[in-house]
Design a protein around this motif. Structure first.
Motif, PDB file in Angstrom:
ATOM      1  N   TYR A   1       0.858  -1.176   0.000  1.00 31.20           N
ATOM      2  CA  TYR A   1       0.000   0.000   0.000  1.00 31.20           C
ATOM      3  C   TYR A   1       0.893   1.224   0.000  1.00 31.20           C
ATOM      4  O   TYR A   1       1.998   1.186   0.544  1.00 31.20           O
ATOM      5  CB  TYR A   1      -0.861  -0.023   1.278  1.00 31.20           C
ATOM      6  CG  TYR A   1      -2.106   0.798   1.260  1.00 31.20           C
ATOM      7  CD1 TYR A   1      -3.285   0.313   0.717  1.00 31.20           C
ATOM      8  CD2 TYR A   1      -2.129   2.067   1.842  1.00 31.20           C
ATOM      9  CE1 TYR A   1      -4.455   1.060   0.737  1.00 31.20           C
ATOM     10  CE2 TYR A   1      -3.294   2.820   1.870  1.00 31.20           C
ATOM     11  CZ  TYR A   1      -4.453   2.313   1.313  1.00 31.20           C
ATOM     12  OH  TYR A   1      -5.615   3.045   1.336  1.00 31.20           O
TER      13      TYR A   1
ATOM     14  N   GLU B   1       0.749   5.732   0.380  1.00 29.80           N
ATOM     15  CA  GLU B   1      -0.077   6.889   0.703  1.00 29.80           C
ATOM     16  C   GLU B   1       0.626   8.177   0.296  1.00 29.80           C
ATOM     17  O   GLU B   1       1.850   8.285   0.405  1.00 29.80           O
ATOM     18  CB  GLU B   1      -0.391   6.932   2.199  1.00 29.80           C
ATOM     19  CG  GLU B   1      -1.233   5.772   2.645  1.00 29.80           C
ATOM     20  CD  GLU B   1      -1.603   5.823   4.114  1.00 29.80           C
ATOM     21  OE1 GLU B   1      -2.711   5.384   4.449  1.00 29.80           O
ATOM     22  OE2 GLU B   1      -0.789   6.318   4.931  1.00 29.80           O
TER      23      GLU B   1
ATOM     24  N   TRP C   1      -8.439   5.365 -12.086  1.00 27.39           N
ATOM     25  CA  TRP C   1      -8.464   4.836 -10.722  1.00 27.39           C
ATOM     26  C   TRP C   1      -9.863   4.934 -10.132  1.00 27.39           C
ATOM     27  O   TRP C   1     -10.659   5.795 -10.489  1.00 27.39           O
ATOM     28  CB  TRP C   1      -7.516   5.615  -9.832  1.00 27.39           C
ATOM     29  CG  TRP C   1      -6.057   5.436 -10.135  1.00 27.39           C
ATOM     30  CD1 TRP C   1      -5.496   4.755 -11.165  1.00 27.39           C
ATOM     31  CD2 TRP C   1      -4.977   5.999  -9.396  1.00 27.39           C
ATOM     32  NE1 TRP C   1      -4.131   4.836 -11.116  1.00 27.39           N
ATOM     33  CE2 TRP C   1      -3.777   5.592 -10.044  1.00 27.39           C
ATOM     34  CE3 TRP C   1      -4.887   6.781  -8.267  1.00 27.39           C
ATOM     35  CZ2 TRP C   1      -2.521   5.966  -9.571  1.00 27.39           C
ATOM     36  CZ3 TRP C   1      -3.643   7.160  -7.807  1.00 27.39           C
ATOM     37  CH2 TRP C   1      -2.475   6.742  -8.449  1.00 27.39           C
TER      38      TRP C   1
ATOM     39  N   ALA D   1      -9.140   6.261  -0.350  1.00 23.45           N
ATOM     40  CA  ALA D   1      -8.328   5.136  -0.817  1.00 23.45           C
ATOM     41  C   ALA D   1      -8.536   4.982  -2.313  1.00 23.45           C
ATOM     42  O   ALA D   1      -9.607   5.286  -2.840  1.00 23.45           O
ATOM     43  CB  ALA D   1      -8.746   3.854  -0.104  1.00 23.45           C
ATOM     44  N   PHE D   2      -7.487   4.516  -3.005  1.00 29.73           N
ATOM     45  CA  PHE D   2      -7.623   4.259  -4.435  1.00 29.73           C
ATOM     46  C   PHE D   2      -7.311   2.811  -4.746  1.00 29.73           C
ATOM     47  O   PHE D   2      -6.586   2.133  -4.025  1.00 29.73           O
ATOM     48  CB  PHE D   2      -6.753   5.200  -5.287  1.00 29.73           C
ATOM     49  CG  PHE D   2      -5.273   5.116  -5.052  1.00 29.73           C
ATOM     50  CD1 PHE D   2      -4.499   4.114  -5.625  1.00 29.73           C
ATOM     51  CD2 PHE D   2      -4.646   6.080  -4.292  1.00 29.73           C
ATOM     52  CE1 PHE D   2      -3.130   4.059  -5.431  1.00 29.73           C
ATOM     53  CE2 PHE D   2      -3.268   6.038  -4.090  1.00 29.73           C
ATOM     54  CZ  PHE D   2      -2.510   5.029  -4.660  1.00 29.73           C
ATOM     55  N   SER D   3      -7.905   2.338  -5.840  1.00 28.17           N
ATOM     56  CA  SER D   3      -7.658   0.988  -6.335  1.00 28.17           C
ATOM     57  C   SER D   3      -7.642   1.047  -7.856  1.00 28.17           C
ATOM     58  O   SER D   3      -7.868   2.100  -8.444  1.00 28.17           O
ATOM     59  CB  SER D   3      -8.725   0.017  -5.824  1.00 28.17           C
ATOM     60  OG  SER D   3     -10.002   0.435  -6.248  1.00 28.17           O
ATOM     61  N   ASN D   4      -7.375  -0.074  -8.478  1.00 30.38           N
ATOM     62  CA  ASN D   4      -7.283  -0.156  -9.932  1.00 30.38           C
ATOM     63  C   ASN D   4      -6.093   0.645 -10.454  1.00 30.38           C
ATOM     64  O   ASN D   4      -6.145   1.255 -11.515  1.00 30.38           O
ATOM     65  CB  ASN D   4      -8.590   0.313 -10.593  1.00 30.38           C
ATOM     66  CG  ASN D   4      -8.679  -0.091 -12.039  1.00 30.38           C
ATOM     67  OD1 ASN D   4      -8.173  -1.132 -12.424  1.00 30.38           O
ATOM     68  ND2 ASN D   4      -9.312   0.725 -12.852  1.00 30.38           N
TER      69      ASN D   4
ATOM     70  N   ASP E   1      -2.572  -0.668  -4.533  1.00 33.04           N
ATOM     71  CA  ASP E   1      -3.566   0.102  -3.803  1.00 33.04           C
ATOM     72  C   ASP E   1      -2.896   1.136  -2.918  1.00 33.04           C
ATOM     73  O   ASP E   1      -1.723   1.000  -2.540  1.00 33.04           O
ATOM     74  CB  ASP E   1      -4.439  -0.822  -2.951  1.00 33.04           C
ATOM     75  CG  ASP E   1      -5.378  -1.674  -3.792  1.00 33.04           C
ATOM     76  OD1 ASP E   1      -5.558  -1.377  -4.989  1.00 33.04           O
ATOM     77  OD2 ASP E   1      -5.922  -2.642  -3.235  1.00 33.04           O
TER      78      ASP E   1
ATOM     79  N   GLY F   1      -3.701   5.392  -0.942  1.00 33.97           N
ATOM     80  CA  GLY F   1      -4.635   6.427  -0.551  1.00 33.97           C
ATOM     81  C   GLY F   1      -4.002   7.797  -0.548  1.00 33.97           C
ATOM     82  O   GLY F   1      -2.780   7.951  -0.694  1.00 33.97           O
TER      83      GLY F   1
END
Length: 122
Positions: free
Chosen positions: A9, A11, A30, A41-44, A48, A50
C-alpha cells in the motif's frame, strides 16, 4: 492477494482530495472510496493506496520516493495529464532502455511516466 513482506500500500499527501480524485480517475482510471473528509483510498492502480489531507507535497529533489507509471504511448499519456490539470515538471528525455518524463498532479506531488516504446512506434 497479500504477499508476506512485500510492498502492499502507498499513501500520498493532497491538499484537495476532490481535485486529486478527479485527476487520477480522468487520467489513469483509478477508483476511489472516501474514509471521512481527510482520507480517500484508491484501487485499480496496480498498487492500492490512498491520499490523506495535507499541505505537504512529494518531490524527488527533496528525497521523496518517486512513483513511476508505465505507458505504451508516452505522448498520449502526457497529453491526458496536461488536459486533466497536471503539470509537466521534467520534459521527455531518453535513457538506456527507454524514455520518460516527470509530472506533478494538481496538488503538486511529483511522479514519472516511462516507456520502452520509441516515439511513433506505438
Amino acid at each position: 492477494m497479500r504477499y508476506h513482506e512485500s510492498i502492499d500500500y502507498v499513501e500520498f499527501p493532497a491538499s484537495d482530495l476532490e481535485v486529486v480524485k478527479v485527476f487520477f480517475k480522468q487520467v489513469f482510471g483509478w477508483d476511489f472510496v472516501d474514509y471521512g473528509e481527510d482520507y480517500c483510498a484508491f484501487s485499480n492502480a496496480g498498487l492500492d493506496g490512498g491520499f490523506y489531507h495535507s499541505e505537504l507535497t512529494t518531490a524527488a529533489e527533496r528525497g521523496s520516493a518517486l512513483i513511476v507509471f508505465y505507458s505504451r504511448d508516452l505522448e498520449k499519456t502526457q497529453a491526458k495529464i496536461v488536459d486533466a490539470g497536471g503539470r509537466i515538471k521534467v520534459p521527455v528525455f531518453e535513457f538506456p532502455g527507454g524514455r520518460r518524463f516527470h509530472f506533478c498532479d494538481p496538488n503538486g506531488n511529483e511522479y514519472a511516466v516511462w516507456s520502452d516504446v520509441q516515439a511513433g512506434a506505438g
